[in-house]
Write a protein that holds these residues in place. Structure first.
Motif, short mmCIF file in Angstrom:
data_model
loop_
_atom_site.label_atom_id
_atom_site.label_comp_id
_atom_site.label_asym_id
_atom_site.label_seq_id
_atom_site.Cartn_x
_atom_site.Cartn_y
_atom_site.Cartn_z
N ARG A 350 0.94 -1.23 0.02
CA ARG A 350 0.07 0.00 -0.06
C ARG A 350 0.71 1.21 -0.04
O ARG A 350 0.39 2.33 -0.35
CB ARG A 350 -1.04 0.02 1.20
N ALA A 351 2.22 1.16 0.38
CA ALA A 351 2.69 2.36 0.60
C ALA A 351 3.22 2.78 -0.94
O ALA A 351 3.57 3.98 -1.13
CB ALA A 351 4.45 1.94 1.00
N LEU A 352 3.15 1.92 -1.76
CA LEU A 352 3.46 2.28 -3.17
C LEU A 352 2.24 3.34 -3.65
O LEU A 352 2.61 4.20 -4.46
CB LEU A 352 3.32 1.06 -4.32
N ALA A 353 1.03 3.00 -3.49
CA ALA A 353 -0.25 3.88 -3.66
C ALA A 353 0.07 5.29 -3.06
O ALA A 353 -0.18 6.21 -3.75
CB ALA A 353 -1.49 3.30 -3.19
N LYS A 354 0.66 5.46 -1.98
CA LYS A 354 0.72 6.86 -1.28
C LYS A 354 1.96 7.45 -2.04
O LYS A 354 2.08 8.48 -2.20
CB LYS A 354 1.05 6.56 0.13
N LEU A 355 3.13 6.73 -2.50
CA LEU A 355 4.15 7.46 -2.92
C LEU A 355 3.88 7.67 -4.49
O LEU A 355 4.05 8.72 -4.83
CB LEU A 355 5.25 6.19 -3.13
N VAL A 356 2.95 6.99 -5.14
CA VAL A 356 2.72 7.39 -6.58
C VAL A 356 1.74 8.66 -6.51
O VAL A 356 2.02 9.63 -7.29
CB VAL A 356 1.95 6.16 -7.24
N LEU A 357 0.57 8.70 -5.66
CA LEU A 357 -0.12 9.93 -5.52
C LEU A 357 0.66 11.16 -5.15
O LEU A 357 0.63 12.27 -5.91
CB LEU A 357 -1.34 9.57 -4.29
N ALA A 358 1.65 11.05 -4.23
CA ALA A 358 2.44 12.25 -3.85
C ALA A 358 3.23 12.77 -5.11
O ALA A 358 3.38 13.65 -5.44
CB ALA A 358 3.29 11.73 -2.81
N MET A 359 3.78 11.47 -5.77
CA MET A 359 4.60 11.88 -6.99
C MET A 359 3.85 12.67 -7.90
O MET A 359 4.43 13.62 -8.60
CB MET A 359 5.50 10.78 -7.39
N GLN A 360 2.70 12.03 -8.33
CA GLN A 360 1.80 12.42 -9.28
C GLN A 360 1.51 13.90 -9.27
O GLN A 360 1.42 14.94 -10.05
CB GLN A 360 0.60 11.82 -9.42
N LEU A 361 1.21 14.06 -7.78
CA LEU A 361 0.52 15.57 -7.51
C LEU A 361 1.59 16.35 -7.08
O LEU A 361 1.50 17.71 -6.93
CB LEU A 361 -0.32 15.33 -6.23
#
Length: 545
Positions: A350-361
């Motif tokens: 699930r940490a990947l989902a948080k990382l991807v969202l932060a990176m995208q935004l």
């Protein structure tokens, strides 16, 4: 009905976040197993709670549903599967009450073969709409007029016995392409768009927006010279051509200017989907000058390539070509394998989902989020006997199509079908999605859903992330290191570890920075030494001067 306001005076959309809803799979309120407009209206409070600004609705217009709404048979009505025009008006009213904008999905390049326009066009070669679609005589040996291919496989030409001619279809044979060289076709599409703008629609997402025009001479495409076609899989011959003549024609620029003029009458915005061999160049062309699209997105971050080098190169190349235009970076949509699986494999943390969202935004542009990505949903495994997507059925088993990213939203972990429907869902609700349902995540403060809410709120407090310029720094391959600069504000530094292993590296720029708290991602720093755990991120600010 609403009246037309004056044209947009400030680029509010550059500060917005888009959330895509796939209506078939959001919430079913009548038990037929398919999501509907009342279901979306019911969940607008949830969407607003995410902190997003614009809700993009995939097509809900009348359609035979051979491509699930992207084959339109009436541009100015709601398909009974989804509800009524009154349901749509209620959706608009509630959305605006929640300060949400509604963006509809206009499919202009083609219609359904059941559309009255095509029914008339194919009836003869001399009827009033005979030239509304792309018709061509066969070659002397009976073959199609050229080598153009369909995105969904095989020739882009279909023989019609009524006219004894071929018609063009860049997608399914049931999706004939309109002839935009005919000014009556252009006006008909503009009139259809005006119909929805007058009902209060705030924007339009333009599907396949570079497919409107074709080469008048019908010249064959040359072979591809590089394997960078984002519109095809490696099992599809579509990617073997350089698509020089079947799309992305120069005449499209003038048509986009007509659309922009209409949108400006209503203060509405546009985003274009660009699928091209050199999509970044097309995106720059289509968004430059302030007189065409407001923003565009491509498939460039919808590929399996999850590397700092790839992401950096895409953003830097667009910035180099943009000439004042604007981009929307999307990492997930209804046509792509779910980002958690595409970038994280079979069992992503699930940490990947948080990382991807932060990176995208944290990239410069207007982010576009896809429903369910805030829940860290993985690609659903849909067995062949339950597949619905004609694209996947045609290319199975090497390519399973788009059903895996289109399965229903899971709302309640303790309800049948995760609360999506009381009937039989049109696509299955898979067990991993039930466990990730909204109800379960709302009770867990550390869930991807609650992280998304917190991070989106935190981003709003960082004007550099919303409006600042962007620059990148060299770092170990797993790390995407960048800087966002906005006049009058401290520079904001950010580093993202895109790998499942800890990374420790020196970043001289960070030695002058103050740590920024509030984003909720793990990291540590000792002066210029950045220490990132797997899928960790660090933010810091550097005062000007």
């Amino acid at each position: 009905m609403t009246t037309a306001p004056s044209a947009i005076s400030t680029p509010w959309w550059r500060e917005a976040i888009i959330y895509q809803v796939y209506p078939r799979s959001y919430l079913d309120t009548d038990g037929d197993g398919v999501g509907d407009l009342p279901g979306i209206t019911n969940k607008l409070d949830y969407i607003a709670s995410l902190g997003v600004d614009i809700v993009w609705l995939s097509p809900f217009f009348k359609s035979p549903m051979k491509d699930f709404g992207y084959d339109i048979s009436d541009y100015c009505d709601v398909d009974p599967l989804f509800g009524t025009l009154d349901d749509f008006d209620k959706l608009i009213e509630k959305a605006h009450g929640l300060k949400l904008k509604i963006m509809i999905d206009q499919v202009m390049s083609h219609t359904s073969d059941a559309h009255p326009w095509f029914v008339e066009s194919r009836a003869s070669r001399d009827n009033p709409k005979a030239d509304w679609y792309v018709w061509a005589d066969p070659r002397p040996d009976g073959n199609p007029p050229n080598n153009w291919l369909s995105v969904f496989g095989g020739s882009a030409w279909q023989w019609d016995t009524r006219r004894r001619q071929y018609y063009l279809h860049n997608f399914l044979t049931s999706q004939p392409d309109l002839n935009f060289h005919n000014p009556d076709v252009q006006q008909a599409e503009l009139d259809a768009l005006r119909f929805w703008l007058a009902r209060g629609v705030d924007g339009v997402r333009m599907d396949a927006c570079n497919f409107h025009f074709h080469d008048r001479q019908l010249r064959s495409n040359p072979p591809a010279t590089r394997a960078d076609n984002m519109m095809a899989t490696d099992v599809n011959p579509y990617g073997m051509q350089s698509h020089r003549y079947d799309k992305t024609q120069p005449e499209n620029l003038a048509f986009l200017q007509k659309i922009r003029k209409l949108l400006d009458e209503y203060g509405a915005i546009s985003i274009g989907e660009v699928g091209a061999d050199d999509s970044l160049a097309v995106m720059a062309d289509y968004t430059s000058g302030g007189d065409k699209l407001h923003m565009a997105y491509s498939f460039n971050l919808l590929t399996p390539d999850f590397s700092a080098a790839h992401i950096r190169s895409q953003v830097e190349e667009f910035e180099a070509r943009v000439r004042g235009g604007w981009v929307s970076w999307s990492v997930g949509n209804h046509d792509s394998v779910r980002v958690m699986t595409r970038w994280g494999g079979e069992d992503p943390p699930r940490a990947l989902a948080k990382l991807v969202l932060a990176m995208q935004l944290s990239l410069k542009g207007t982010p576009c989020l896809y429903q369910g990505d805030e829940l860290a949903l993985t690609e659903a495994d849909v067995p062949y006997e339950l597949l619905q997507d004609p694209y996947g059925i045609a290319f199975w088993p090497e390519f399973k199509g788009r059903d895996g990213c289109r399965t229903p939203m899971p709302w309640a972990s303790d309800a049948p079908n995760a609360g999506f429907t009381t009937g039989t869902p049109w696509l299955p609700v898979v067990a991993p999605h039930v466990e990730a349902a909204v109800s379960a995540q709302e009770e867990n403060e550390d869930s991807p859903l609650n992280f998304a809410r917190r991070f989106i709120a935190w981003r709003r407090s960082q004007p550099q992330l919303v409006r600042g310029d962007i620059a990148f720094f060299d770092a170990p391959e797993a790390v995407l290191a960048l800087r966002r600069d906005l006049e009058g504000e401290p520079a904001l530094l950010a580093a993202f570890n895109l790998s499942n292993e800890a990374v420790d590296f020196d970043w001289p720029e960070a030695g002058h920075a103050d740590d920024v708290q509030g984003h909720g991602l793990p990291s540590t720093r000792a002066r210029s030494r950045i220490q990132l755990p797997p899928y960790g991120a660090w933010y810091g600010t550097v005062k000007a001067g």
